[in-house]
Motif scaffolding. Structure first.
Motif, mmCIF file in Angstrom:
data_model
loop_
_atom_site.group_PDB
_atom_site.id
_atom_site.type_symbol
_atom_site.label_atom_id
_atom_site.label_comp_id
_atom_site.label_asym_id
_atom_site.label_seq_id
_atom_site.Cartn_x
_atom_site.Cartn_y
_atom_site.Cartn_z
ATOM 1 N N TYR A 128 0.802 -1.213 0.000
ATOM 2 C CA TYR A 128 0.000 0.000 0.000
ATOM 3 C C TYR A 128 0.842 1.274 0.000
ATOM 4 O O TYR A 128 0.318 2.354 0.257
ATOM 5 C CB TYR A 128 -0.935 -0.010 1.212
ATOM 6 N N ARG A 134 -2.162 2.874 5.486
ATOM 7 C CA ARG A 134 -1.960 1.423 5.422
ATOM 8 C C ARG A 134 -0.509 1.056 5.124
ATOM 9 O O ARG A 134 -0.215 -0.069 4.715
ATOM 10 C CB ARG A 134 -2.894 0.808 4.374
ATOM 11 N N GLU A 137 0.875 -2.212 6.552
ATOM 12 C CA GLU A 137 0.230 -3.487 6.232
ATOM 13 C C GLU A 137 0.961 -4.204 5.100
ATOM 14 O O GLU A 137 1.456 -3.575 4.166
ATOM 15 C CB GLU A 137 -1.222 -3.265 5.810
ATOM 16 N N GLY A 139 0.850 -6.607 1.766
ATOM 17 C CA GLY A 139 -0.092 -6.692 0.651
ATOM 18 C C GLY A 139 0.111 -7.959 -0.149
ATOM 19 O O GLY A 139 1.249 -8.292 -0.503
ATOM 20 N N THR A 143 -5.808 -10.168 -2.201
ATOM 21 C CA THR A 143 -6.565 -9.110 -1.539
ATOM 22 C C THR A 143 -6.463 -7.796 -2.304
ATOM 23 O O THR A 143 -7.423 -7.007 -2.329
ATOM 24 C CB THR A 143 -6.082 -8.902 -0.089
ATOM 25 N N ILE A 144 -5.330 -7.553 -2.947
ATOM 26 C CA ILE A 144 -5.184 -6.337 -3.749
ATOM 27 C C ILE A 144 -6.158 -6.369 -4.928
ATOM 28 O O ILE A 144 -6.807 -5.363 -5.258
ATOM 29 C CB ILE A 144 -3.740 -6.177 -4.247
ATOM 30 N N ALA A 146 -8.973 -7.814 -4.978
ATOM 31 C CA ALA A 146 -10.302 -7.585 -4.420
ATOM 32 C C ALA A 146 -10.508 -6.113 -4.099
ATOM 33 O O ALA A 146 -11.524 -5.505 -4.472
ATOM 34 C CB ALA A 146 -10.488 -8.439 -3.162
ATOM 35 N N GLU A 147 -9.557 -5.498 -3.407
ATOM 36 C CA GLU A 147 -9.732 -4.127 -2.916
ATOM 37 C C GLU A 147 -9.620 -3.079 -4.014
ATOM 38 O O GLU A 147 -10.161 -1.979 -3.876
ATOM 39 C CB GLU A 147 -8.704 -3.844 -1.825
ATOM 40 N N SER A 148 -8.931 -3.398 -5.083
ATOM 41 C CA SER A 148 -8.715 -2.415 -6.145
ATOM 42 C C SER A 148 -9.883 -2.323 -7.117
ATOM 43 O O SER A 148 -9.920 -1.417 -7.955
ATOM 44 C CB SER A 148 -7.456 -2.778 -6.945
ATOM 45 N N PHE A 202 -1.150 -1.767 -4.625
ATOM 46 C CA PHE A 202 -2.499 -1.207 -4.662
ATOM 47 C C PHE A 202 -2.603 -0.104 -5.711
ATOM 48 O O PHE A 202 -3.555 -0.075 -6.509
ATOM 49 C CB PHE A 202 -2.872 -0.674 -3.279
#
Length: 389
Positions: A128, A134, A137, A139, A143-144, A146-148, A202
């Motif tokens: 991040y 963040r 955190e 990465g 998950t990246i 998903a979050e992007s 990210f």
């Protein structure tokens, strides 16, 4: 041809897994000498990521570590930290993906190393970024994605969000890091100074939204999932044939007219005001696509591909991985190369996709065994330090 473009450039690689190693592998392809620093006990995490494996060695590790030199150093020891600082003094580029602040505890942070080597280009790769809420955190690609928003626009319209089959945010971050490093090398020619590069998975994934991002930012409309279809180009998707599936990429009105008149024998469709322009086809895809689906089911994939090629309409077969690596276009472009290897005899490796008319790309060398080049690099360092006194 001339030597590779980055001949004489030295890279201190403190990265692990994929984003960083894919970046430094490209630098190695371009001729840089890459010192891959690994924990002496286990090395890069991906050395244990198997199956698949070849004689106990991870094929995942092989994908992003060709043409590097492995140097086993314990960063937690005073001696190891001192050795890294000495190497950094001789390096042009450092790439790392440690937890935020971890290298500062070892005296290997950008500020400390800039005092030792003001010309050093220090590239930090993280989940991040090194700033923001963040920054501390970790990465991971899944998950990246998903979050992007990448997963939200990938998958069947009525299915669940879907990730890409490879770690795309890692890979594109590695590419972005290469671009930033090459730009920093050019800037150093003007200024004489290195700099700190902050490259985040990210950020890279959000930038990958491209036209989807632009559409939302300008209109406020969220893009739904279209499966294998395209949001703004029609027809641009998979079609079942009599014996398989093909991918059709009809990118403009002229190609659509050629598709209908020269390939599918549907000459009236381009004159139908619902389908004449791409804008119309996008708005009326629900009635157009079934007509095309019915037509494509009448012949085999290879027959359609021959007709598409003759009409200059882009199309391709949906290949399996084995079909990819036996395809003439892959073989003729030399994308796979067999290289000698002391353990396996030969290894089949992907060749760099970069092509130059003058500065050649390095012929790949096998991914190194853990610590294989430690003595070689440290002996070179001793001689360099001796010569500079």
């Amino acid at each position: 041809m001339s030597d590779p473009a980055l001949t004489g450039i030295r890279v201190l690689d403190l990265s692990r897994v994929l984003a960083g190693p894919s970046c430094t592998q490209t630098l190695a392809d371009l001729g840089a000498e890459v010192w891959k620093i690994e924990n002496p006990v286990n090395g890069d995490d991906t050395r244990s990521w198997m199956p698949p494996e070849l004689d106990g060695e991870s094929t995942y590790f092989m994908c992003c570590n060709r043409s590097k030199k492995s140097v086993a150093i314990d960063l937690k020891s005073f001696e190891g930290q001192e050795t890294l600082r000495r190497l950094a003094a001789k390096a042009d580029i450092l790439v790392e993906n440690f937890r935020n602040g971890a290298l500062a505890a070892f005296g290997l942070d950008p500020e400390t190393l800039a005092k030792i080597n003001p010309r050093l280009i220090y590239c930090s790769i993280s989940g991040y970024g090194r700033t923001g809420p963040r920054a501390d955190e970790g990465g991971y690609d899944f998950t990246i994605q998903a979050e992007s928003g990448l997963m939200a626009i990938t998958g069947d319209p009525d299915g669940e969000p879907m990730k890409l089959g490879v770690a795309i945010s890692d890979l594109v971050t590695g590419m972005n890091a290469v671009q930033a490093i090459l730009a920093a090398l050019i800037a150093r020619e003007r200024t004489g100074r290195g700099q700190h590069l902050d490259i985040a998975l990210f950020d890279s994934a959000v930038a990958l939204l491209a036209n989807v991002a632009s559409g939302y930012l300008q209109t406020g409309q969220q893009s739904p999932r279209y499966g294998n279809a395209h949001a703004t180009v029609v027809p641009y998707q998979l079609f079942d044939t009599a014996d398989g599936t093909l991918a059709l990429a009809c990118g403009n009105d002229a190609q659509f007219r050629a598709l209908c008149t020269m390939v599918l024998d549907l000459p009236d469709l381009p004159n139908d005001p619902r389908y004449t322009r791409n804008r119309d086809r996008v708005n009326n895809r629900q009635t157009l696509i079934p007509l095309l689906e019915n037509a494509f089911r009448l012949q085999n994939t290879e027959e359609w591909l021959g007709k598409l090629k003759g009409a200059k309409v882009p199309g391709g077969k949906v290949r399996t991985i084995s079909e990819v690596f036996s395809a003439p276009d892959v073989l003729e472009r030399g994308m796979v190369i067999d290289v000698p290897d002391t353990l396996h005899g030969t290894l089949s490796l992907i060749r760099s996709p970069l092509r130059f008319s003058d500065t050649k790309v390095r012929t790949p060398a096998p991914p190194p065994r853990l610590g294989e080049h430690t003595d070689e690099v440290l002996e070179w360092l001793e001689s360099e330090d001796t010569d500079s006194k």
